[in-house]
Design a protein around this motif. Structure first.
Motif, PDB file in Angstrom:
ATOM      1  N   PHE A 159       2.325   2.013  -3.656  1.00 42.28           N
ATOM      2  CA  PHE A 159       1.287   2.538  -4.554  1.00 42.28           C
ATOM      3  C   PHE A 159       0.628   3.612  -4.197  1.00 42.28           C
ATOM      4  CE2 PHE A 159       1.466  -2.058  -5.985  1.00 42.28           C
ATOM      5  CZ  PHE A 159       1.907  -1.753  -7.369  1.00 42.28           C
ATOM      6  N   ASP A 160       0.320   4.106  -2.972  1.00 42.17           N
ATOM      7  CA  ASP A 160      -0.135   5.139  -2.476  1.00 42.17           C
ATOM      8  C   ASP A 160       0.451   5.591  -1.187  1.00 42.17           C
ATOM      9  OD1 ASP A 160      -1.977   7.148  -2.108  1.00 42.17           O
ATOM     10  OD2 ASP A 160      -3.701   5.727  -0.964  1.00 42.17           O
ATOM     11  N   PRO A 161       1.511   6.287  -1.458  1.00 42.13           N
ATOM     12  CA  PRO A 161       2.418   6.701  -0.004  1.00 42.13           C
ATOM     13  C   PRO A 161       1.809   7.650   0.670  1.00 42.13           C
ATOM     14  CG  PRO A 161       3.550   7.031  -2.355  1.00 42.13           C
ATOM     15  CD  PRO A 161       2.362   6.518  -2.692  1.00 42.13           C
ATOM     16  N   GLN A 162       0.888   8.436   0.216  1.00 43.80           N
ATOM     17  CA  GLN A 162       0.103   9.252   1.066  1.00 43.80           C
ATOM     18  C   GLN A 162      -1.032   8.706   1.724  1.00 43.80           C
ATOM     19  OE1 GLN A 162       1.415  12.368   1.611  1.00 43.80           O
ATOM     20  NE2 GLN A 162       3.103  11.638  -0.027  1.00 43.80           N
ATOM     21  N   GLY A 163      -1.609   7.655   1.129  1.00 43.29           N
ATOM     22  CA  GLY A 163      -2.583   6.786   1.622  1.00 43.29           C
ATOM     23  C   GLY A 163      -3.926   7.610   1.399  1.00 43.29           C
ATOM     24  N   THR A 164      -4.199   8.296   0.554  1.00 44.44           N
ATOM     25  CA  THR A 164      -5.057   9.103   0.028  1.00 44.44           C
ATOM     26  C   THR A 164      -6.138   8.560  -1.053  1.00 44.44           C
ATOM     27  OG1 THR A 164      -4.122  10.599  -1.371  1.00 44.44           O
ATOM     28  CG2 THR A 164      -4.113  11.379   0.929  1.00 44.44           C
ATOM     29  N   ALA A 165      -5.662   7.612  -1.543  1.00 46.70           N
ATOM     30  CA  ALA A 165      -6.438   6.967  -2.824  1.00 46.70           C
ATOM     31  C   ALA A 165      -7.625   5.920  -2.256  1.00 46.70           C
ATOM     32  CB  ALA A 165      -5.636   6.023  -3.538  1.00 46.70           C
ATOM     33  N   VAL A 166      -8.743   6.017  -3.235  1.00 50.57           N
ATOM     34  CA  VAL A 166      -9.889   4.971  -2.716  1.00 50.57           C
ATOM     35  C   VAL A 166      -9.194   3.595  -2.342  1.00 50.57           C
ATOM     36  CG1 VAL A 166     -11.770   4.003  -3.744  1.00 50.57           C
ATOM     37  CG2 VAL A 166     -11.315   6.373  -4.160  1.00 50.57           C
ATOM     38  N   SER A 211      -6.990   2.643  -0.889  1.00 50.29           N
ATOM     39  CA  SER A 211      -6.405   2.602   0.467  1.00 50.29           C
ATOM     40  C   SER A 211      -7.252   2.524   1.854  1.00 50.29           C
ATOM     41  CB  SER A 211      -5.095   3.510   0.862  1.00 50.29           C
ATOM     42  OG  SER A 211      -4.148   3.526  -0.116  1.00 50.29           O
ATOM     43  N   ARG A 212      -8.518   2.653   1.280  1.00 56.41           N
ATOM     44  CA  ARG A 212      -9.463   2.940   2.295  1.00 56.41           C
ATOM     45  C   ARG A 212     -10.583   1.722   2.253  1.00 56.41           C
ATOM     46  NH1 ARG A 212      -9.560   8.118   0.227  1.00 56.41           N
ATOM     47  NH2 ARG A 212     -11.530   7.827  -0.580  1.00 56.41           N
ATOM     48  N   ASP A 213     -11.245   1.326   3.139  1.00 53.92           N
ATOM     49  CA  ASP A 213     -12.265   0.342   3.214  1.00 53.92           C
ATOM     50  C   ASP A 213     -11.893  -1.181   2.683  1.00 53.92           C
ATOM     51  OD1 ASP A 213     -14.307   1.625   4.593  1.00 53.92           O
ATOM     52  OD2 ASP A 213     -14.352   3.151   2.767  1.00 53.92           O
ATOM     53  N   ILE A 214     -10.758  -1.577   2.872  1.00 54.73           N
ATOM     54  CA  ILE A 214     -10.195  -2.951   2.327  1.00 54.73           C
ATOM     55  C   ILE A 214     -11.037  -3.986   2.883  1.00 54.73           C
ATOM     56  CG2 ILE A 214      -8.332  -4.573   2.120  1.00 54.73           C
ATOM     57  CD1 ILE A 214      -6.456  -2.130   1.925  1.00 54.73           C
ATOM     58  N   VAL A 215     -11.588  -4.635   2.040  1.00 55.03           N
ATOM     59  CA  VAL A 215     -12.211  -6.309   2.359  1.00 55.03           C
ATOM     60  C   VAL A 215     -11.164  -7.282   2.633  1.00 55.03           C
ATOM     61  CG1 VAL A 215     -13.907  -7.792   1.790  1.00 55.03           C
ATOM     62  CG2 VAL A 215     -14.268  -5.215   1.527  1.00 55.03           C
ATOM     63  N   LEU A 216     -11.295  -8.107   3.649  1.00 53.39           N
ATOM     64  CA  LEU A 216     -10.253  -9.330   3.774  1.00 53.39           C
ATOM     65  C   LEU A 216     -11.347 -10.555   3.633  1.00 53.39           C
ATOM     66  CD1 LEU A 216      -8.341  -8.481   6.882  1.00 53.39           C
ATOM     67  CD2 LEU A 216      -7.439  -8.438   4.683  1.00 53.39           C
ATOM     68  N   VAL A 217     -10.875 -11.335   2.839  1.00 53.99           N
ATOM     69  CA  VAL A 217     -11.649 -12.846   2.773  1.00 53.99           C
ATOM     70  C   VAL A 217     -10.578 -13.758   3.048  1.00 53.99           C
ATOM     71  CG1 VAL A 217     -12.982 -14.111   1.388  1.00 53.99           C
ATOM     72  CG2 VAL A 217     -12.964 -11.651   0.982  1.00 53.99           C
ATOM     73  N   GLY A 218     -10.800 -14.537   4.344  1.00 56.62           N
ATOM     74  CA  GLY A 218      -9.819 -15.568   4.387  1.00 56.62           C
ATOM     75  C   GLY A 218     -10.675 -16.900   4.774  1.00 56.62           C
ATOM     76  N   HIS A 219     -10.042 -18.031   4.148  1.00 58.66           N
ATOM     77  CA  HIS A 219     -10.508 -19.497   4.167  1.00 58.66           C
ATOM     78  C   HIS A 219      -9.471 -20.332   5.122  1.00 58.66           C
ATOM     79  CE1 HIS A 219     -10.497 -23.834   2.698  1.00 58.66           C
ATOM     80  NE2 HIS A 219     -11.724 -23.724   3.379  1.00 58.66           N
ATOM     81  N   SER A 220     -10.283 -20.892   6.184  1.00 58.08           N
ATOM     82  CA  SER A 220      -9.333 -21.789   7.029  1.00 58.08           C
ATOM     83  C   SER A 220      -8.440 -20.944   7.823  1.00 58.08           C
ATOM     84  CB  SER A 220      -9.088 -22.939   6.387  1.00 58.08           C
ATOM     85  OG  SER A 220      -8.572 -23.993   7.137  1.00 58.08           O
ATOM     86  N   MET A 221      -7.145 -21.381   7.683  1.00 58.52           N
ATOM     87  CA  MET A 221      -6.172 -20.605   8.592  1.00 58.52           C
ATOM     88  C   MET A 221      -5.876 -19.257   7.952  1.00 58.52           C
ATOM     89  SD  MET A 221      -2.166 -22.077   9.212  1.00 58.52           S
ATOM     90  CE  MET A 221      -1.515 -21.801   7.606  1.00 58.52           C
ATOM     91  N   GLY A 222      -6.449 -19.088   6.592  1.00 58.05           N
ATOM     92  CA  GLY A 222      -6.252 -17.510   6.289  1.00 58.05           C
ATOM     93  C   GLY A 222      -7.319 -16.906   6.836  1.00 58.05           C
ATOM     94  N   GLY A 223      -8.574 -17.392   7.243  1.00 59.16           N
ATOM     95  CA  GLY A 223      -9.637 -16.871   8.049  1.00 59.16           C
ATOM     96  C   GLY A 223      -8.903 -16.502   9.441  1.00 59.16           C
ATOM     97  N   VAL A 224      -8.371 -17.191  10.029  1.00 63.91           N
ATOM     98  CA  VAL A 224      -7.690 -16.997  11.366  1.00 63.91           C
ATOM     99  C   VAL A 224      -6.696 -15.914  11.370  1.00 63.91           C
ATOM    100  CG1 VAL A 224      -6.068 -18.088  13.202  1.00 63.91           C
ATOM    101  CG2 VAL A 224      -8.016 -19.380  12.186  1.00 63.91           C
ATOM    102  N   LEU A 225      -6.027 -15.744  10.231  1.00 62.82           N
ATOM    103  CA  LEU A 225      -4.979 -14.891  10.144  1.00 62.82           C
ATOM    104  C   LEU A 225      -5.683 -13.315   9.680  1.00 62.82           C
ATOM    105  CD1 LEU A 225      -2.207 -16.930   7.943  1.00 62.82           C
ATOM    106  CD2 LEU A 225      -1.671 -15.369   9.972  1.00 62.82           C
ATOM    107  N   SER A 226      -6.805 -13.611   8.905  1.00 58.03           N
ATOM    108  CA  SER A 226      -7.648 -12.334   8.727  1.00 58.03           C
ATOM    109  C   SER A 226      -8.324 -11.763   9.815  1.00 58.03           C
ATOM    110  CB  SER A 226      -8.724 -12.682   7.694  1.00 58.03           C
ATOM    111  OG  SER A 226      -8.286 -13.287   6.313  1.00 58.03           O
ATOM    112  N   ARG A 227      -8.810 -12.588  10.633  1.00 54.11           N
ATOM    113  CA  ARG A 227      -9.215 -12.229  12.348  1.00 54.11           C
ATOM    114  C   ARG A 227      -8.070 -11.419  12.996  1.00 54.11           C
ATOM    115  NH1 ARG A 227      -9.963 -12.526  17.418  1.00 54.11           N
ATOM    116  NH2 ARG A 227     -12.194 -12.831  18.197  1.00 54.11           N
ATOM    117  N   LEU A 235       0.802  -1.253   0.134  1.00 53.00           N
ATOM    118  CA  LEU A 235      -0.062   0.068   0.055  1.00 53.00           C
ATOM    119  C   LEU A 235       0.965   1.270   0.020  1.00 53.00           C
ATOM    120  CD1 LEU A 235      -2.679  -1.204   2.448  1.00 53.00           C
ATOM    121  CD2 LEU A 235      -3.101  -0.844   0.292  1.00 53.00           C
ATOM    122  N   ALA A 236       1.980   1.140   0.691  1.00 52.53           N
ATOM    123  CA  ALA A 236       2.868   2.328   0.943  1.00 52.53           C
ATOM    124  C   ALA A 236       3.545   2.802  -0.334  1.00 52.53           C
ATOM    125  CB  ALA A 236       3.768   2.073   1.816  1.00 52.53           C
TER     126      ALA A 236
END
Length: 533
Positions: free
Chosen positions: A310-317, A319-335, A307-308
């Motif tokens: 591609f968007d160093p200032q953190g102002t792009a669309v 860089s906000r409201d990202i959605v995580l989708v994790g399956h199994s162990m990926g779900g634990v990591l997402s949490r 993210l840093a």
């Protein structure tokens, strides 16, 4: 195999350009307008003739001039070359190639590709050649890339040829072909002969080619047991060239798996026009043999670095409201990525191992980065799919214990784990407390594992809305007693979830049509709620 002479190839290009020009003239310069012929079969046939002729002319031109500079090029990037009776000019400035590369290594017609495992292929009807530009023939994996992220080396492009002229006679007399390449994710229509025309596109071909050339299916299991190419750190794959105006979906796979676990989920998201126009997909490929605490830290750093960049200032669309989708162990990591440790993880460690003085200070310095973390501020929604938040007794059965013994960790990781173990265990104590469990990923997924038990109690960020998708492989039991063949419902269920969808399925529930529909519904809901005050 006999080689074809350049002169013969030029004659083939000449023939395809002639075909494309006559089709172009029919579509836009005959007496009856395009709109009046919209429902005629011939209109569709001529459009297909045009698209095929453009496709063949461009791929032939690419082979003829592969690796050669254009005969002339203007400051704005327009190229020009002379071919037989034709002057060919154009621009690819609107096409986004990965890593800033100016020229692809291959140009492949999307229509020539087919993929096993994909339920559907998604495309948009319109005018233009549907192509895949190959900027790198091999997908980077393991430590083979200098960056922790990479944009797709197989972007989809759509290309059209215009023939100058204001009348039918002028078009049929011209020997000039004007090529324009487009990014089909950004361009849906283009202007030709004073009309707005839909741009043809294929949204599955580039993704399918990326999976086909990745080798993920062979590599993921081999990596778990220390074979094949060593994967020591996570790698983040952008399925499209980065777009600052599209929100990001980050997908994390499960144990002994890879981004291939999302094959139909990602394709169905790309196939939904509303989602495709608003989202871009990133997928994390991480070493599933590593302890969860190490992967959590490494994945966080990988996402933040990407993210840093591609968007160093953190102002792009994006860089906000990202959605995580994790399956199994990926779900634990997402949490964990949306949770706050406060002092809970640290307290659970100090309660088990008696530490004080310099040893306590050393432990804080060594273990702090793994036991203290805050929610990723860019994330505002998460979808947990068959995630064993509280571990699973499946990790304690005989088969799992045998598999745990086969897990091999990279040498560099073993060295780091030995350092951490030495901090925990006091060799000078009269009765030193030993490490009672292994430190690989299978051990971590047990419902007896101290880290997982403590992590299950961490508070999720109040700004994150989260959802659960749960497989049910034992429908004859009451819901609270069910499991998906690997993880019990009691471990997957999270109080406070905005929604909970239980689906008749084994553990790989993310592949079911019902789960894909639910994920798409959540993503659509996310767009609506994001716009709400």
């Amino acid at each position: 195999m006999r080689s074809v002479s350049p002169q013969r190839e030029e004659l083939r290009v000449d023939a395809y350009l002639e075909s494309a020009r006559y089709a172009y003239a029919y579509l836009f310069f005959t007496a009856r307008s395009t709109g009046l012929r919209a429902l005629e079969d011939r209109q569709t046939q001529v459009r297909d003739y045009y698209n095929f002729a453009v496709q063949e002319a461009l791929t032939l031109l690419f082979e003829l001039y592969r690796g050669k500079p254009p005969q002339s090029e203007t400051a704005d990037g327009r190229f020009r070359l002379q071919l037989a009776r034709w002057t060919v000019s154009g621009t690819m400035q609107e096409v986004r190639l990965a890593e800033g590369r100016q020229l692809p290594q291959e140009l492949i017609p999307a229509a020539s590709l087919s993929f096993a495992g994909l339920r559907n292929q998604y495309r948009r009807d319109g005018l233009g050649a549907e192509l895949v530009a190959v900027t790198r023939k091999r997908v980077v994996t393991g430590q083979s890339d200098r960056l922790p992220w990479s944009e797709t080396p197989f972007p989809a492009i759509s290309t059209v040829i215009r023939f100058p002229g204001e009348t039918l006679e002028e078009v049929l007399a011209t020997r000039t072909a004007d090529i324009t390449g487009y990014d089909p994710y950004r361009t849906t229509h283009f202007e030709v002969a004073g009309q707005s025309v839909p741009l043809a596109a294929n949204f599955t071909s580039g993704y399918g080619l990326w999976l086909a050339r990745s080798g993920f299916a062979r590599q993921s299991l081999a990596t778990l047991v220390g074979r094949g190419e060593v994967l020591e750190a996570p790698h983040l794959y952008l399925l499209q060239p980065y777009d600052p105006e599209r929100q990001i979906i980050i997908m994390l796979h499960g144990l002994a798996s890879s981004p291939e676990a999302w094959i139909n989920v990602a394709n169905e998201v790309l196939g939904d026009e509303a989602l495709r126009n608003n989202y871009q997909i990133w997928q994390v490929y991480y070493p599933t043999n590593l302890p969860i605490a190490l992967n959590n830290k490494a994945i966080r750093e990988t996402i933040e670095q990407t993210l840093a960049y591609f968007d160093p200032q953190g102002t792009a669309v994006a860089s906000r409201d990202i959605v995580l989708v994790g399956h199994s162990m990926g779900g634990v990591l997402s949490r964990l990525l949306v949770s706050s440790t406060q002092e809970r993880l640290w307290s659970s460690v100090t309660a088990q191992y008696q530490m004080s003085g310099k040893r306590l200070e050393k432990a804080r310095a060594s273990l702090g980065p793994y036991l203290h973390f805050e929610p990723l501020p860019q994330v505002s929604r998460a979808v947990f799919v068959a995630a064993p938040h509280r571990g699973t007794p499946f990790a304690e059965n005989r088969l799992s214990r045998w598999a745990s013994g086969l897990v091999k960790l990279p040498v560099s990781v073993l060295g780091r784990l030995n350092e951490l173990a030495q901090v925990l265990v006091d060799p000078n104590s009269a009765a030193p407390v030993a490490l009672t469990r292994g430190l690989n990923s299978i051990d971590n997924l047990s419902d007896r594992d101290p880290f997982v038990k403590a992590a299950a109690e961490l508070p999720i960020s109040p700004r994150v809305r989260y959802h659960s998708i749960i497989g049910n492989h034992t429908p004859e039991l009451s819901l609270t007693s069910t499991n998906d063949g690997v993880v019990p419902y009691a471990s997957v269920h999270l109080p406070g979830a905005q929604s909970e969808k239980v689906i008749s399925s084994w553990h790989s529930v993310q592949e079911t049509p019902e789960a894909i529909i639910e994920i798409r519904r959540i993503l659509q809901q996310h767009l609506v709620e994001k716009e709400a005050p």
